[in-house]
Scaffold this active site. Sequence first.
Site, PDB file in Angstrom:
ATOM      1  N   TYR A 229      -3.657   2.036  15.757  1.00 59.90           N
ATOM      2  CA  TYR A 229      -2.434   1.891  16.562  1.00 59.90           C
ATOM      3  C   TYR A 229      -2.720   1.588  18.026  1.00 59.90           C
ATOM      4  O   TYR A 229      -1.978   0.896  18.693  1.00 59.90           O
ATOM      5  CB  TYR A 229      -1.571   3.145  16.431  1.00 59.90           C
ATOM      6  CG  TYR A 229      -0.997   3.293  15.038  1.00 59.90           C
ATOM      7  CD1 TYR A 229       0.228   2.738  14.717  1.00 59.90           C
ATOM      8  CD2 TYR A 229      -1.710   3.941  14.029  1.00 59.90           C
ATOM      9  CE1 TYR A 229       0.752   2.845  13.435  1.00 59.90           C
ATOM     10  CE2 TYR A 229      -1.195   4.055  12.737  1.00 59.90           C
ATOM     11  CZ  TYR A 229       0.034   3.505  12.453  1.00 59.90           C
ATOM     12  OH  TYR A 229       0.543   3.591  11.184  1.00 59.90           O
TER      13      TYR A 229
ATOM     14  N   ARG B 121       0.861  -1.180   0.000  1.00 56.70           N
ATOM     15  CA  ARG B 121       0.000   0.000   0.000  1.00 56.70           C
ATOM     16  C   ARG B 121       0.902   1.236   0.000  1.00 56.70           C
ATOM     17  O   ARG B 121       1.694   1.417   0.920  1.00 56.70           O
ATOM     18  CB  ARG B 121      -0.907  -0.011   1.236  1.00 56.70           C
ATOM     19  CG  ARG B 121      -1.710   1.261   1.400  1.00 56.70           C
ATOM     20  CD  ARG B 121      -2.658   1.256   2.611  1.00 56.70           C
ATOM     21  NE  ARG B 121      -3.238   2.590   2.683  1.00 56.70           N
ATOM     22  CZ  ARG B 121      -3.034   3.462   3.672  1.00 56.70           C
ATOM     23  NH1 ARG B 121      -2.332   3.128   4.735  1.00 56.70           N
ATOM     24  NH2 ARG B 121      -3.554   4.661   3.609  1.00 56.70           N
TER      25      ARG B 121
ATOM     26  N   GLU C  41      -3.209   0.248   8.373  1.00 52.08           N
ATOM     27  CA  GLU C  41      -1.927   0.530   9.037  1.00 52.08           C
ATOM     28  C   GLU C  41      -1.994   0.010  10.462  1.00 52.08           C
ATOM     29  O   GLU C  41      -3.014   0.157  11.134  1.00 52.08           O
ATOM     30  CB  GLU C  41      -1.643   2.042   9.141  1.00 52.08           C
ATOM     31  CG  GLU C  41      -1.255   2.709   7.852  1.00 52.08           C
ATOM     32  CD  GLU C  41      -0.993   4.202   8.018  1.00 52.08           C
ATOM     33  OE1 GLU C  41      -0.696   4.658   9.147  1.00 52.08           O
ATOM     34  OE2 GLU C  41      -1.099   4.915   7.014  1.00 52.08           O
TER      35      GLU C  41
ATOM     36  N   ASN D  73      -6.776   2.664   9.859  1.00 54.30           N
ATOM     37  CA  ASN D  73      -5.437   2.722  10.446  1.00 54.30           C
ATOM     38  C   ASN D  73      -5.615   2.652  11.952  1.00 54.30           C
ATOM     39  O   ASN D  73      -6.397   3.412  12.521  1.00 54.30           O
ATOM     40  CB  ASN D  73      -4.745   4.039  10.070  1.00 54.30           C
ATOM     41  CG  ASN D  73      -4.473   4.145   8.580  1.00 54.30           C
ATOM     42  OD1 ASN D  73      -4.677   3.192   7.836  1.00 54.30           O
ATOM     43  ND2 ASN D  73      -4.013   5.301   8.152  1.00 54.30           N
TER      44      ASN D  73
ATOM     45  N   GLU E 290      -6.443   8.987   6.300  1.00 57.11           N
ATOM     46  CA  GLU E 290      -6.670   9.756   7.525  1.00 57.11           C
ATOM     47  C   GLU E 290      -7.083  11.211   7.286  1.00 57.11           C
ATOM     48  O   GLU E 290      -6.330  12.139   7.602  1.00 57.11           O
ATOM     49  CB  GLU E 290      -5.412   9.705   8.407  1.00 57.11           C
ATOM     50  CG  GLU E 290      -5.007   8.293   8.751  1.00 57.11           C
ATOM     51  CD  GLU E 290      -3.919   8.212   9.819  1.00 57.11           C
ATOM     52  OE1 GLU E 290      -3.390   9.256  10.220  1.00 57.11           O
ATOM     53  OE2 GLU E 290      -3.641   7.096  10.279  1.00 57.11           O
TER      54      GLU E 290
ATOM     55  N   HIS F 104      -2.257  11.067   0.566  1.00 56.75           N
ATOM     56  CA  HIS F 104      -1.717  10.882   1.915  1.00 56.75           C
ATOM     57  C   HIS F 104      -1.032  12.199   2.294  1.00 56.75           C
ATOM     58  O   HIS F 104       0.195  12.262   2.438  1.00 56.75           O
ATOM     59  CB  HIS F 104      -0.759   9.691   1.944  1.00 56.75           C
ATOM     60  CG  HIS F 104      -0.480   9.132   3.301  1.00 56.75           C
ATOM     61  ND1 HIS F 104      -0.645   7.798   3.621  1.00 56.75           N
ATOM     62  CD2 HIS F 104      -0.031   9.701   4.440  1.00 56.75           C
ATOM     63  CE1 HIS F 104      -0.288   7.579   4.879  1.00 56.75           C
ATOM     64  NE2 HIS F 104       0.087   8.734   5.414  1.00 56.75           N
TER      65      HIS F 104
END
Length: 454
Positions: free
Chosen positions: A304, A74, A359, A302, A163, A118
Amino acid sequence: MGFKKEFVWGGATASYQVEGAAYEDGKGLNIWDVFCKEPGHVYEGHTGDVACDHYHRYQEDIALMKEMGLQAYRFSLSWARILPDGTGKVNEKGLDFYDRLIDALLENGIEPYVTLYHWDLPYELHKQGGWLNPKSPDWFYEYASIVARHFSDRVKYFFTLNEPQCTVGLGYQTGEHAPGLKVGPYDYFQIWHNVLLAHGRGVDALREHSVKPVKVGIAPCGALYLPASEKPEDIKAANWATFHLMGDQISDVSWDVGFCMDPVFLGQYPEDVLQKFGPYFPKFTDQDMDQIKRPLDFYGQNMYNAVPVRAGEDGSPVRVSRYDGFPKTAIQWPVTPECLYWAPKFLYERYQKPVYITENGMSAHDWVSLDGEVHDPNRIDFNHRYLKELKKAAEDGVDLAGYFAWSVMDNFEWAYGYSERFGLIYVDYRTQERILKDSAYDFREIIRSNGENL
Ligand code: GBH
């Protein structure tokens, strides 16, 4: 029974973070090229001028991806490389670079997943107001159409925006990211509306101009929540928190997953945000909402970490504080593996689309050991902990399409410059030497077994 057979294992990067070649082959400037040169924005004045020099070293990088067993890559396209002014004249050399990259990926059996945007808006468009300009969705449509016409014979998977929360929240509200502005609330909501319209127009452009059928989605981030216990009321509270405003500041809107994704998948702005901030919203029509809500093939997220909550007296979510010494990564983000179980579950329940983790990963204080290798046991442990949770979600019936590690290689970590290392591949920025970290070899085993070894 874990991940389905077709589950895709990949790695991710973004144009400005890895490419370098900022002034080569006719590329136009983008807002990050400019932002990095202004003092005080980026750690020690680092820039993406050279970054990982992926522009010249993509063949070596693809060889390493192959060695790692990656099935998909990606990456994002640099808008200003393709359209130096953002609209109008196309830079053939920009298209050529991505042709070479895509062809090399396909030759090596790696599926390209292309992100259109991005964060690196062409600077010429910024000078016209950037995402505040009501024409910005049209600009994006033009760019996406060119991409569709040129690459869709070989690229099947696209993401419109990475994002959008960071584009708006960090780029225009806190000013931590390019273009470094701190706009007021009227402009803030106008920018959001334009960005969401751009997403919808981008989807249309991809569908209308592709020469073969393509699959399209979006890759947002946002604040995620997980239940502090398995009690049904805590689970309900965490689910609610994921899609509702969790605070009364504009910055809380920026990270509210429901605010960004309800328009995209359900065609409406959430009531709670409208109630609190309605007067600042631009006038919008049903047609606008229809333009934002375009049929998508999948949901990318994404991910985290997440915030634990429990149900308060009346059932509403209450943040639970973390214990002293709670595990965290080098960038100081908490380690919360369960987010890869709960968030996909909540997202799938609400939006009913196959979910990609677009991500996930961590930064560590990696360095080259005396033996010449890069040992990163924390990252190996992180990956196993997180992926075990994702596997559990798959076993519980969440339709999971794939997982992309952030990142394929160490790279330019935005305002942190090169001080944070998220890669599976170590990059020595003095020499551009690459070294597969231990975690890259470990990830290969995970991929080989399709997660059975977790
Ligand atoms: C991603 O950003 C980017 O896509 C990628 O380019 C970047 O290199 C990578 O991750 C690593 O940073 O908890 O409510 O305060 C992730 C940015 C930072 C967005 C933390 C959400 C916190 C939201 N995320 N942020 S909240």
